[in-house]
Design a protein around this motif. Structure first.
Motif, PDB file in Angstrom:
ATOM      1  N   THR A 280      72.513  36.856  55.856  1.00  0.00           N
ATOM      2  CA  THR A 280      71.328  36.303  56.518  1.00  0.00           C
ATOM      3  C   THR A 280      71.747  35.273  57.557  1.00  0.00           C
ATOM      4  O   THR A 280      72.870  34.766  57.533  1.00  0.00           O
ATOM      5  N   SER A 281      70.851  34.977  58.460  1.00  0.00           N
ATOM      6  CA  SER A 281      71.086  33.925  59.451  1.00  0.00           C
ATOM      7  C   SER A 281      69.786  33.186  59.710  1.00  0.00           C
ATOM      8  O   SER A 281      68.705  33.785  59.757  1.00  0.00           O
ATOM      9  N   THR A 282      69.911  31.870  59.886  1.00  0.00           N
ATOM     10  CA  THR A 282      68.748  31.045  60.239  1.00  0.00           C
ATOM     11  C   THR A 282      68.878  30.538  61.675  1.00  0.00           C
ATOM     12  O   THR A 282      68.092  29.706  62.100  1.00  0.00           O
ATOM     13  N   TYR A 283      69.876  31.045  62.418  1.00  0.00           N
ATOM     14  CA  TYR A 283      70.221  30.435  63.702  1.00  0.00           C
ATOM     15  C   TYR A 283      69.597  31.161  64.891  1.00  0.00           C
ATOM     16  O   TYR A 283      69.699  32.384  65.019  1.00  0.00           O
ATOM     17  N   GLY A 284      68.922  30.368  65.757  1.00  0.00           N
ATOM     18  CA  GLY A 284      68.378  30.887  67.000  1.00  0.00           C
ATOM     19  C   GLY A 284      69.269  30.461  68.156  1.00  0.00           C
ATOM     20  O   GLY A 284      70.479  30.632  68.127  1.00  0.00           O
ATOM     21  N   PHE A 285      68.673  29.843  69.182  1.00  0.00           N
ATOM     22  CA  PHE A 285      69.442  29.369  70.335  1.00  0.00           C
ATOM     23  C   PHE A 285      69.681  27.863  70.171  1.00  0.00           C
ATOM     24  O   PHE A 285      68.872  27.039  70.578  1.00  0.00           O
ATOM     25  N   GLY A 286      70.778  27.492  69.539  1.00  0.00           N
ATOM     26  CA  GLY A 286      71.119  26.076  69.385  1.00  0.00           C
ATOM     27  C   GLY A 286      70.361  25.358  68.298  1.00  0.00           C
ATOM     28  O   GLY A 286      70.441  24.131  68.186  1.00  0.00           O
ATOM     29  N   TRP A 287      69.618  26.094  67.483  1.00  0.00           N
ATOM     30  CA  TRP A 287      68.828  25.504  66.394  1.00  0.00           C
ATOM     31  C   TRP A 287      68.886  26.396  65.159  1.00  0.00           C
ATOM     32  O   TRP A 287      68.910  27.622  65.273  1.00  0.00           O
ATOM     33  N   ASN A 288      68.846  25.763  63.970  1.00  0.00           N
ATOM     34  CA  ASN A 288      68.541  26.486  62.733  1.00  0.00           C
ATOM     35  C   ASN A 288      67.029  26.500  62.577  1.00  0.00           C
ATOM     36  O   ASN A 288      66.362  25.499  62.879  1.00  0.00           O
ATOM     37  N   ILE A 289      66.504  27.619  62.106  1.00  0.00           N
ATOM     38  CA  ILE A 289      65.054  27.743  61.933  1.00  0.00           C
ATOM     39  C   ILE A 289      64.777  28.242  60.516  1.00  0.00           C
ATOM     40  O   ILE A 289      65.202  29.342  60.141  1.00  0.00           O
ATOM     41  N   THR A 290      64.107  27.428  59.724  1.00  0.00           N
ATOM     42  CA  THR A 290      63.737  27.823  58.364  1.00  0.00           C
ATOM     43  C   THR A 290      62.278  27.443  58.133  1.00  0.00           C
ATOM     44  O   THR A 290      61.614  26.937  59.037  1.00  0.00           O
TER      45      THR A 290
END
Length: 469
Positions: A280-290
């Motif tokens: 899994t990944s929570t990473y977008g463009f320069g941010w973690n998103i949860t």
């Protein structure tokens, strides 16, 4: 008229209630931060905002311990990997200027790495899914690291060797290397030095007067906080990167709630984690998103040298928590969690005490044997108060190695391999400690064990190649 007066009265009452609630939360945050400061768990600045308004802003500890200069909210400090938000913003700005598209191949702009980079896109670099290893795994994590060295190193990886890299889009793998390639792309498409681009396109428009990129070779910037290890030593090395204040980072956070820099549609893309094929990944463009408490939680930490940083944003409530610290270990995620729980009227826990710092103190006072004996007792009886994460003992081991206490470092790294027997990194660190004291046989043994656990551990691979008879 009576209706209007009633509405006005209710509005004033709501405002008074809101102010009283903010003051209550502010008091509770202050109690938490003072307790953490007294326990040696926080040295730095913090700002908390709700709905775009600051409800708490303070500084703790000292920015310069020798001169006894307090760490204030306007103290400048290195933000580490929070700078990835600015790198990704540069790419978004260029995309809105029609100079690139997120799914363009990287080799379109950096053809020098075309021997192995087929299939890697700008989106992969932004989301840490390119498969390109981090600078440490490439053996180039040093103070002289720059974009030219990254490209030169990557050019050396031919297609057959690069099979060791993960396929693009397969998994999340944090890579500073990838973000340095994004800086190269920014410079080539804008025709500007990256630092000038940031100043003109981001920092100046947002009036972030205390934010700048430092590339000093011989000293850290004047008036900036000095960095200290978790064990109390001044970091005498030069730390390059972006420096800022919590006040300036709040201006940045506010801007992201508008379309001042880029359109909302572009930010929506940035706040979307990449759909990896494995894991899994929570990473977008320069941010973690949860997700947290039914809200979108967008965050990032920064770690460089002995500086630490954090920015967390809860949308759509617009709760923002921003921290800058000058002490190597700081429980930023846990502090953020406690503060958000306060705001949401939920119970919270005090962040745990670093077992590494406590063990270091015990080693100095009572010796390594007694310290390990007490560690084992805490591990059995006191997991509530102490943090036993893998990184804790790893940090202490390297601290002991840096002070030429190789035998003690080995004892600590051995403890970590017992606690984390499936960690390739734990065995790689133990192997390094044996290598440093000249025990080639055991170094090889544990580098092999690290590779057995992770066949793509480039650090162990490189060392085994070096140690091969």
């Amino acid at each position: 008229m009576k209706k209007l007066k009633l509405l006005l009265y209710l509005s004033l009452l709501l405002c008074a209630f809101s102010n009283a609630r903010a003051a209550d939360i502010s008091q509770r945050i202050d109690s938490l931060m003072n307790a953490l400061s007294q326990r040696g768990q926080f040295s730095g600045s913090i700002l908390v905002a709700v709905g775009g308004k600051v409800i708490y802003r303070n500084g703790f500890g000292e920015a310069d311990r020798e001169a006894h200069i307090p760490f204030r909210p306007n103290t400048v400090s290195c933000i580490g990997s929070l700078a990835k938000q600015f790198t990704s913003m540069a790419i978004m700005l260029l995309a809105e200027q029609d100079k690139l598209q997120f799914d363009d191949p990287v080799t379109k702009y950096v053809p020098e790495i075309n021997t192995f980079a087929e299939g890697i896109t700008i989106r992969h670099l932004l989301t840490h899914t390119s498969g390109i290893p981090d600078v440490g795994d490439l053996g180039i994590d040093n103070p002289r690291l720059n974009n030219d060295l990254v490209i030169k190193t990557l050019q050396g990886y031919k297609a057959n060797v690069a099979k060791m890299f993960m396929a693009p889009g397969l998994k999340y793998r944090y890579s500073n290397t990838g973000y340095m390639l994004l800086d190269v792309i920014t410079e080539r498409l804008s025709g500007q030095n990256r630092d000038d681009f940031m100043l003109q396109q981001v920092f100046h428009p947002l009036q972030m007067a205390d934010t700048f990129v430092w590339v000093g070779k011989s000293s850290n910037p004047k008036n900036a906080a000095l960095g200290y290890t978790p064990y109390g030593d001044l970091n005498r090395g030069v730390t390059g990167g972006v420096y800022s204040t919590v006040d300036d980072l709040f201006k940045w956070e506010n801007a992201l709630s508008t379309e001042k820099l880029v359109h909302k549609a572009t930010l929506d893309i940035a706040y979307t984690p990449y759909p990896v094929k494995e894991g899994t990944s929570t990473y977008g463009f320069g941010w973690n998103i949860t997700a947290k408490d039914g809200n979108q939680f967008i965050w990032h930490t920064g770690n460089t040298g002995t500086y630490r940083a954090f920015i967390g944003r809860m949308l759509p409530e617009r709760i923002a928590v921003i921290m800058l610290t000058n002490k190597g270990i700081s429980k930023r995620m846990e502090i953020n969690e406690a503060i958000v729980n306060m705001i949401h009227k939920k119970p919270y826990e005090m962040p745990k005490i670093s077992i590494a710092e406590h063990l270091d103190m015990l080693i100095k006072q009572e010796g390594i044997d007694k310290a390990i004996e007490k560690y084992q007792s805490y591990q059995t009886n006191d997991t509530k108060n102490y943090d036993f994460a893998e990184s804790e003992l790893n940090s202490l081991g390297y601290e002991l190695m840096s002070k030429r206490k190789g035998k003690e470092a080995i004892r600590i790294f051995e403890l970590n391999t017992i606690a984390y027997p499936t960690s390739s990194n734990a065995f790689d660190s133990l192997a390094e400690a044996y290598y440093n004291i000249g025990n080639k046989e055991l170094a090889i043994k544990y580098y092999k064990k690290a590779l057995e656990l992770d066949p793509k551990n480039l650090s162990s691979l490189g060392m085994l190649k070096k140690l091969k008879p």
